[in-house]
Design an enzyme around this catalytic site. Structure first.
Site, PDB file in Angstrom:
ATOM      1  N   ASN A  10      -4.699  -3.083 -23.736  1.00 51.66           N
ATOM      2  CA  ASN A  10      -4.377  -4.413 -24.249  1.00 51.66           C
ATOM      3  C   ASN A  10      -2.999  -4.311 -24.901  1.00 51.66           C
ATOM      4  O   ASN A  10      -2.873  -3.760 -25.994  1.00 51.66           O
ATOM      5  CB  ASN A  10      -5.454  -4.834 -25.263  1.00 51.66           C
ATOM      6  CG  ASN A  10      -5.129  -6.134 -25.960  1.00 51.66           C
ATOM      7  OD1 ASN A  10      -4.205  -6.846 -25.572  1.00 51.66           O
ATOM      8  ND2 ASN A  10      -5.893  -6.450 -27.006  1.00 51.66           N
ATOM      9  N   LYS A  12      -1.140  -6.594 -26.053  1.00 52.40           N
ATOM     10  CA  LYS A  12      -0.928  -7.586 -27.119  1.00 52.40           C
ATOM     11  C   LYS A  12       0.469  -8.226 -26.991  1.00 52.40           C
ATOM     12  O   LYS A  12       0.948  -8.410 -25.885  1.00 52.40           O
ATOM     13  CB  LYS A  12      -1.152  -6.943 -28.498  1.00 52.40           C
ATOM     14  CG  LYS A  12      -2.526  -6.258 -28.569  1.00 52.40           C
ATOM     15  CD  LYS A  12      -2.928  -5.849 -29.955  1.00 52.40           C
ATOM     16  CE  LYS A  12      -4.303  -5.183 -29.907  1.00 52.40           C
ATOM     17  NZ  LYS A  12      -4.829  -4.842 -31.220  1.00 52.40           N
ATOM     18  N   HIS A 102     -10.992 -11.962 -28.629  1.00 49.71           N
ATOM     19  CA  HIS A 102     -10.464 -10.821 -29.394  1.00 49.71           C
ATOM     20  C   HIS A 102     -10.442 -11.178 -30.882  1.00 49.71           C
ATOM     21  O   HIS A 102     -10.172 -12.320 -31.256  1.00 49.71           O
ATOM     22  CB  HIS A 102      -9.054 -10.462 -28.903  1.00 49.71           C
ATOM     23  CG  HIS A 102      -8.579  -9.158 -29.442  1.00 49.71           C
ATOM     24  ND1 HIS A 102      -8.059  -9.044 -30.714  1.00 49.71           N
ATOM     25  CD2 HIS A 102      -8.591  -7.912 -28.917  1.00 49.71           C
ATOM     26  CE1 HIS A 102      -7.758  -7.774 -30.925  1.00 49.71           C
ATOM     27  NE2 HIS A 102      -8.071  -7.064 -29.854  1.00 49.71           N
ATOM     28  N   GLU A 104      -8.321 -10.740 -33.082  1.00 47.55           N
ATOM     29  CA  GLU A 104      -7.057 -11.339 -33.546  1.00 47.55           C
ATOM     30  C   GLU A 104      -7.015 -12.830 -33.209  1.00 47.55           C
ATOM     31  O   GLU A 104      -6.490 -13.640 -33.967  1.00 47.55           O
ATOM     32  CB  GLU A 104      -5.860 -10.576 -32.941  1.00 47.55           C
ATOM     33  CG  GLU A 104      -5.715  -9.206 -33.603  1.00 47.55           C
ATOM     34  CD  GLU A 104      -5.165  -8.112 -32.715  1.00 47.55           C
ATOM     35  OE1 GLU A 104      -4.582  -8.409 -31.658  1.00 47.55           O
ATOM     36  OE2 GLU A 104      -5.334  -6.926 -33.079  1.00 47.55           O
ATOM     37  N   GLU A 174     -15.602  -4.120 -30.661  1.00 49.06           N
ATOM     38  CA  GLU A 174     -14.412  -3.720 -31.415  1.00 49.06           C
ATOM     39  C   GLU A 174     -14.621  -3.983 -32.898  1.00 49.06           C
ATOM     40  O   GLU A 174     -14.394  -5.103 -33.369  1.00 49.06           O
ATOM     41  CB  GLU A 174     -13.189  -4.512 -30.929  1.00 49.06           C
ATOM     42  CG  GLU A 174     -12.860  -4.291 -29.473  1.00 49.06           C
ATOM     43  CD  GLU A 174     -11.389  -4.576 -29.197  1.00 49.06           C
ATOM     44  OE1 GLU A 174     -10.682  -3.637 -28.820  1.00 49.06           O
ATOM     45  OE2 GLU A 174     -10.956  -5.720 -29.383  1.00 49.06           O
ATOM     46  N   GLY A 180      -6.249  -1.022 -34.823  1.00 50.80           N
ATOM     47  CA  GLY A 180      -4.874  -0.815 -35.279  1.00 50.80           C
ATOM     48  C   GLY A 180      -4.776  -0.141 -36.638  1.00 50.80           C
ATOM     49  O   GLY A 180      -3.725  -0.129 -37.257  1.00 50.80           O
ATOM     50  N   SER A 220      -8.631   1.834 -32.283  1.00 44.46           N
ATOM     51  CA  SER A 220      -7.969   3.125 -32.471  1.00 44.46           C
ATOM     52  C   SER A 220      -8.475   4.218 -31.530  1.00 44.46           C
ATOM     53  O   SER A 220      -8.584   5.384 -31.920  1.00 44.46           O
ATOM     54  CB  SER A 220      -8.070   3.575 -33.934  1.00 44.46           C
ATOM     55  OG  SER A 220      -7.460   2.607 -34.782  1.00 44.46           O
TER      56      SER A 220
END
Ligand code: PGA
Length: 257
Positions: A10, A12, A102, A104, A174, A180, A220
């Site tokens: 991904n 991003k 996702h 985010e 996730e 991250g 991660s």
């Protein structure tokens, strides 16, 4: 039941079109003579660049078995939705996968379980394969509501999706606290939630369907922890952010798996 491992990068909001094309070309070159480039191999490799780079990356990967995914889509085919991209547009380009829900998108762009579901239904109708993301925040994990959060998100995402269509979906677990942050879930923590997700899919559909749906871990993931995570019985792949931005670190995960 052997599920084919799916490793998806991904990217991003990183990389220009030129940079994306260069990364795709390096991945393609490195996988050229590897068994993972053989469609019968155990690994499916996917890259998800920005919308702008989809066309170029698809062109770079032509003739390889590396597939391309988008990072989101709208649920309508077309219309007055400034700034949005439709599933029809993605399909027309040759996109295979689309990441939906996702964390985010949920945290910064008002994504809800309902919009994830609308997008998923539309993606499936277009012949796209949704990667449906679920996962708890640190506060939720510490509050002991991980399963409740994951169940609500998963139930929402799969509403109205038939067993037949569910076979074309992938779940990405996730944990938000691992994205991250460099802080990875332990393989036991991942396996626990993946097993729980498979149990939920069994309750939505049947065990045959649940056994066939792949569940990726994301947060991660890197070459150093991929092998142990992927060795868990219900961990069928990875959705990889930071480590997917360079060919060597992404390929390191593919090799480790
Ligand atoms: P990360 O991102 O690998 O950088 O933690 C994963 C993701 O958000 O999909």
């Amino acid at each position: 039941m052997t599920r084919r491992t799916i490793l998806a990068g991904n990217w991003k909001m990183h990389k220009t079109v030129e940079e994306s094309a260069a990364l795709a070309a390096s991945i393609a070159a490195a996988l050229k003579d590897k068994p993972s480039n053989n469609s019968s191999a155990a690994h499916e490799v996917v890259v998800c660049p920005t919308y702008l780079a989809l066309d170029r990356v698809i062109a770079e990967l032509k003739g390889t078995s590396v597939l391309v995914g988008a990072q989101d889509m709208h649920w309508e085919s077309q219309g007055a939705f400034t700034g949005k991209i439709s599933g029809d547009m993605l399909r027309a380009l040759g996109v295979t996968y689309v990441i939906l829900g996702h964390s985010e998108q949920r945290a910064y762009f008002h994504e809800t379980d309902e919009t994830v579901n609308k997008k998923a239904l539309k993606a499936l109708a277009e012949g796209l394969k949704p990667i449906l993301c679920v996962g708890e925040t640190l506060e939720e994990r510490e509050g002991g509501v991980t399963e409740k959060v994951v169940e609500t998100q998963l139930r929402g995402a799969y509403a109205g999706i038939s067993a037949q269509d569910a076979l074309n979906t992938v779940v990405a677990y996730e944990p938000v606290w691992a994205i991250g942050t460099g802080r990875t879930a332990t393989s036991q923590q991942a396996q626990e939630v993946h097993k729980f997700i498979r149990g939920l899919l069994t309750s939505f559909y049947d065990s045959e369907t649940a056994e066939a749906v792949r569940i990726q871990y994301g947060g991660s993931m890197k070459a150093e922890n991929a092998a142990e995570l992927l060795a868990q019985p219900d961990v069928d792949g990875g959705l990889i952010g930071g480590a997917a931005l360079k060919a060597d670190t992404f390929l390191g995960i593919i090799t480790a798996s």
